[in-house]
Each structure stands twice: as C-alpha cells, then as structure tokens.
Design an enzyme around this catalytic site. Structure first.
Site, PDB file in Angstrom:
ATOM      1  N   LEU A  12      -1.036 -10.215   8.854  1.00  0.00           N
ATOM      2  CA  LEU A  12      -0.520  -9.365   8.258  1.00  0.00           C
ATOM      3  C   LEU A  12      -1.054  -9.051   6.712  1.00  0.00           C
ATOM      4  O   LEU A  12      -0.522  -8.898   5.763  1.00  0.00           O
ATOM      5  CB  LEU A  12       1.136  -9.445   7.910  1.00  0.00           C
ATOM      6  CG  LEU A  12       1.943  -8.433   7.866  1.00  0.00           C
ATOM      7  CD1 LEU A  12       1.842  -7.702   9.218  1.00  0.00           C
ATOM      8  CD2 LEU A  12       3.230  -8.498   7.464  1.00  0.00           C
ATOM      9  N   GLU A  57       5.437  -1.821   8.935  1.00  0.00           N
ATOM     10  CA  GLU A  57       4.919  -2.072  10.486  1.00  0.00           C
ATOM     11  C   GLU A  57       5.789  -2.733  11.500  1.00  0.00           C
ATOM     12  O   GLU A  57       5.156  -3.949  11.930  1.00  0.00           O
ATOM     13  CB  GLU A  57       3.534  -2.591  10.431  1.00  0.00           C
ATOM     14  CG  GLU A  57       2.474  -2.065   9.496  1.00  0.00           C
ATOM     15  CD  GLU A  57       1.019  -2.578   9.734  1.00  0.00           C
ATOM     16  OE1 GLU A  57       0.812  -3.435  10.543  1.00  0.00           O
ATOM     17  OE2 GLU A  57       0.347  -2.217   8.608  1.00  0.00           O
ATOM     18  N   CYS A 115      -1.154  11.055 -21.067  1.00  0.00           N
ATOM     19  CA  CYS A 115       0.103  10.643 -21.450  1.00  0.00           C
ATOM     20  C   CYS A 115       0.253  10.851 -23.106  1.00  0.00           C
ATOM     21  O   CYS A 115      -0.613  10.858 -23.665  1.00  0.00           O
ATOM     22  CB  CYS A 115       0.097   9.171 -21.304  1.00  0.00           C
ATOM     23  SG  CYS A 115      -0.709   8.229 -22.093  1.00  0.00           S
ATOM     24  N   THR A 125       8.916  -9.676  15.212  1.00  0.00           N
ATOM     25  CA  THR A 125       7.283  -9.518  15.373  1.00  0.00           C
ATOM     26  C   THR A 125       6.513 -10.595  14.947  1.00  0.00           C
ATOM     27  O   THR A 125       5.740 -10.785  15.650  1.00  0.00           O
ATOM     28  CB  THR A 125       6.878  -8.082  14.218  1.00  0.00           C
ATOM     29  OG1 THR A 125       7.639  -7.103  14.713  1.00  0.00           O
ATOM     30  CG2 THR A 125       5.580  -7.983  14.327  1.00  0.00           C
ATOM     31  N   ARG A 130      -7.156  -6.561   5.150  1.00  0.00           N
ATOM     32  CA  ARG A 130      -8.522  -6.720   5.819  1.00  0.00           C
ATOM     33  C   ARG A 130      -9.493  -5.755   5.683  1.00  0.00           C
ATOM     34  O   ARG A 130     -10.491  -5.788   6.254  1.00  0.00           O
ATOM     35  CB  ARG A 130      -8.473  -7.345   7.208  1.00  0.00           C
ATOM     36  CG  ARG A 130      -7.829  -8.610   7.334  1.00  0.00           C
ATOM     37  CD  ARG A 130      -7.688  -9.247   8.553  1.00  0.00           C
ATOM     38  NE  ARG A 130      -6.965  -8.400   9.561  1.00  0.00           N
ATOM     39  CZ  ARG A 130      -5.626  -8.601   9.934  1.00  0.00           C
ATOM     40  NH1 ARG A 130      -4.833  -9.205   9.079  1.00  0.00           N
ATOM     41  NH2 ARG A 130      -5.455  -7.510  10.968  1.00  0.00           N
ATOM     42  N   GLU A 137      -8.898   8.030 -20.024  1.00  0.00           N
ATOM     43  CA  GLU A 137      -9.095   8.862 -20.972  1.00  0.00           C
ATOM     44  C   GLU A 137     -10.066   8.065 -22.274  1.00  0.00           C
ATOM     45  O   GLU A 137     -10.978   8.586 -22.704  1.00  0.00           O
ATOM     46  CB  GLU A 137      -8.177   9.624 -21.602  1.00  0.00           C
ATOM     47  CG  GLU A 137      -7.257  10.388 -20.764  1.00  0.00           C
ATOM     48  CD  GLU A 137      -6.078   9.655 -20.036  1.00  0.00           C
ATOM     49  OE1 GLU A 137      -5.141  10.450 -20.157  1.00  0.00           O
ATOM     50  OE2 GLU A 137      -6.380   8.651 -19.655  1.00  0.00           O
TER      51      GLU A 137
END
Length: 412
Positions: free
Chosen positions: A221, A325, A80, A213, A224, A57
């Site tokens: 991880l 994940e 706000c 994993t 990208r 704003e």
C-alpha cells in the site's frame, strides 16, 4: 478582456509549474507562477513547496528582480491577500510594480476568494481571472482537494477500484485461485492501469483499506510512482477489533506512516503495533439509528466503525485527499455514508460471472433507483485494453463562497 494565444501559452506553463508541486504543496494548494516581460520573455518562475514556505509568486519575483517592473504575472491561482505562514503575495506584487496579473481561477479559500484580485485592481494593476473554459477547468481539477479541505476541513475522498465488466473485484472466496497465497492470484486490470493507480496514490495524502484486504491480499500500500513527495503516503486501515496481523507487510514496513482505526483494542496487541511504528486510534461505532437516503436503517452498519468520523479525523491531521482502495464492504460503507466525492473506476475487458464472485460494492445495497449514488461530470480514460471512469458524486467546489467569487466576475 479575452485571453490572447500568448496568455493561454503562459497560463499553460504556469499550470505545469503548479503540477510540479503535487506531493510537495499539501495542505496548501499547488501553485505555479510565471513572470513575462513586455517582449514575451520569461524572466522569473516558481513552484510552491510547503516545506520551503515561499509562495510561487515570491519565487518568481525574486528571480526576476528589477525586471519584474512592468511585467505580466501568470498564475494558476489568484494571489493570496492574507497573512498566513508568509505575508500576503499581493503586497509583494504591488511593491514589484508588476503591470498585469492573469490567473487561471479564483482562490477557493474563503479568506481570499476575489479579495486578492480586488486589492490588486485597487492598486492600479490590470487583473484577469478566468471563470470558464479549458484552462479554468484544468486549474480547478488540479486543486480540487484543497478546495474541499479549505471549505469543510475534511479531505477530498476518491473511491478507486479495478474490476471486470460485470463489476467483480475478486474471485469467489471459496475458489481455488482465491485461496492461493497473496500475490499469486493474478491481476484483473492491466499493467498500464495499475501504473496509473500509483499516480493517483502519489497525488493523495492518505490511502484507506479494510482489514479484510490486509488479511486476504497482504498489500504494501505504498506510493510506487517513483516520484518524490514531501511527506509519506499515510496508510490507513479500518479494523474494528484490531485483527491486523503483526506479520503483514503494512505492519512490517511501518515507519510512522501507518494508522489503524479500531473500536475494540486488546491492550497487548495495541502495544505491539505501536512498538512497530503503527499508530492505533479509536473511533466510535456507527449508530443503529443512522440511515441511508430514503430513511432505511443501515442494518449492516451496526457494530462497524463510523467512517464519517474517520474522514473528520483525517481532516484534523491536515490530510487534504484520501484514496479508498477497499474491498466490497468498505466501498459500500463509504458510498452509503455519503463520504465519497469522486470515483476512479478501472474496467478490464473481462467477464467473471458466478454468484460468489466479489462485487465492487457489497452490503445491503440501495432498494430504490432514486437512492442510488449518482456519478456526474464523467471523464473516460484508456489504459491499454482497459478503460476507466472518472466522475463526481459531489462538486468539491460546492461550498466555496459564491458571493466572494462574484467579485471576480463583476470586476473582470
């Protein structure tokens, strides 16, 4: 008063400005502001960036200058009215002598909700805050992680997985393909679906996997998406006994953006990880007394980290959104612990079959249909030949103070 076509057009513009804040606004909400004069001409606009502090704003008002007098301010979120890192935006709106304010939704922050609109109305400004419709729904989805975080001080948790039509996320552990080197086993989902995963990562503050994993897939991880962000994606690993390999990609690429949660840590291993830029943090184990819905003890949870405490710690780090994940066990633990707010499940038109193939959620499973995790408010997506199911286990706005939001409805 109903919105005009012009109002809807300008609100859509404000929402697009707000989306430009994805990756830059957290832990604040994404906010876009648009000032339009009496002839329908845009005279100022702004997008909030947490690093630069100034709210959308204020940026729009500063750009418009004296032209702001008598103009209409369009925002995706109610202005706000409290002193935070910056003064209240409502004060600046009143001082600029803006005539009308149109917001796509009320602010879910309990110290603002409804009060910002009320203060502007008390100053003689016409205020319209949407409480239903497509624009309202779009605005809520954009800031759902902020709504959860500002209400409960914990992140919105999204469980993501890519799987076959029969719910398998990987080949059997003893299969020839599964034992091939990481990165040579092929992908279940399409390139288009995997590209969209990067968009989910970009919109998240942190991502979580299990150490299994890391050992089996050795993922990097990272985000990208190719899009800029204010702070790096925090890469988190659940690793009770600190088994994460020092030569893994996630450790080798660590630069203060990797955290490993453990319960038992050999001191030398901890020091080696920390020397490589990995943060190691201890968590309590899941108590044997904890139970799933229906009162059944979580037998497989014994000896594993309390993932609920992990989510609480993430909140303390100002992480507003967490993307899981994980593998089958981490997925099941997250669902059984009741920490998952929404799911984004990608399905490829493939059937893997076989008893040994890895299911989406392993572990004990629920014994009764009445205990099952229920996904609601489902949206379907298409990615080439794949499709995805996006849905909610919990409403991110469930804890917003309805009494405060009622102020908006009563005085609309």
């Amino acid at each position: 008063m109903a919105l005009t076509k012009q109002d809807e057009k300008h609100l859509a513009h404000a929402l697009n400005l707000a989306r430009a804040g994805i990756g830059f606004a957290s832990p604040n909400p994404c906010v876009g502001a648009l000032l339009v004069d009496g002839h329908g001409k845009v005279i100022g606009e702004g997008t909030h960036n947490y690093e630069r502090k100034m709210h959308a704003e204020i940026l729009a008002i500063d750009e418009a200058g004296k032209k702001a007098k008598g103009a209409t301010l369009y925002l995706n979120l109610e202005p706000c009215c409290h002193q935070g890192r910056t003064p209240p935006c409502t004060n600046a709106i009143i001082k600029a002598r803006i005539k009308r304010v149109v917001a796509a939704m009320a602010d879910p922050n309990p110290v603002v909700a409804g009060k910002g609109a009320a203060q502007l109305r008390a100053a003689g400004i016409e205020v319209h805050v949407e409480t239903s419709g497509e624009i309202y729904t779009t605005a809520r989805r954009l800031n759902e992680s902020f709504a959860k975080f500002i209400s409960l001080h914990t992140p919105l948790v999204t469980l993501k997985a890519g799987m076959t039509l029969d719910g398998k996320i990987a080949l059997a552990p003893d299969s020839e393909a599964m034992n091939a080197p990481p990165g040579t086993r092929g992908w279940i989902t399409s390139e288009e679906a995997r590209a969209h995963v990067q968009i989910l990562r970009h919109a998240s503050d942190a991502i979580l996997i299990g150490v299994g994993t890391v050992i089996s897939d050795d993922p990097l991880l990272t985000d990208r998406s190719g899009l800029d962000r204010r702070r790096p994606l925090l890469r988190a690993v659940v690793d009770s006994r600190l088994r994460i390999p020092l030569e893994s990609k996630i450790v080798q690429s660590a630069d203060g953006d990797v955290i490993v949660f453990c319960a038992f840590a050999e001191e030398h291993k901890r020091q080696e990880l920390e020397a490589r830029g990995v943060r190691v943090e201890a968590l309590p184990l899941w108590s044997e007394e904890l139970k799933v819905a229906g009162g059944r003890p979580l037998r497989e949870a014994h000896g594993r980290l309390d993932i609920r405490e992990l989510v609480r710690r993430m909140g303390e780090m100002d992480i507003t959104s967490l993307l899981i994940e994980g593998g089958a066990l981490v997925n099941w633990m997250a669902l059984a612990a009741g920490i998952v707010d929404k799911v984004f499940l990608y399905y490829a038109p493939k059937i893997l079959g076989g008893e040994g193939a890895v299911p989406f959620a392993g572990g004990e499973g629920f014994e009764r249909l009445s205990d099952a995790a229920i996904v609601r408010n489902i949206t379907m997506h298409r990615f080439a030949e794949d499709f995805a199911v996006e849905g909610y286990l919990r409403d991110p706005y469930a804890h917003v103070l309805q009494s405060e939001l009622q102020l908006v409805k009563n005085k609309k």
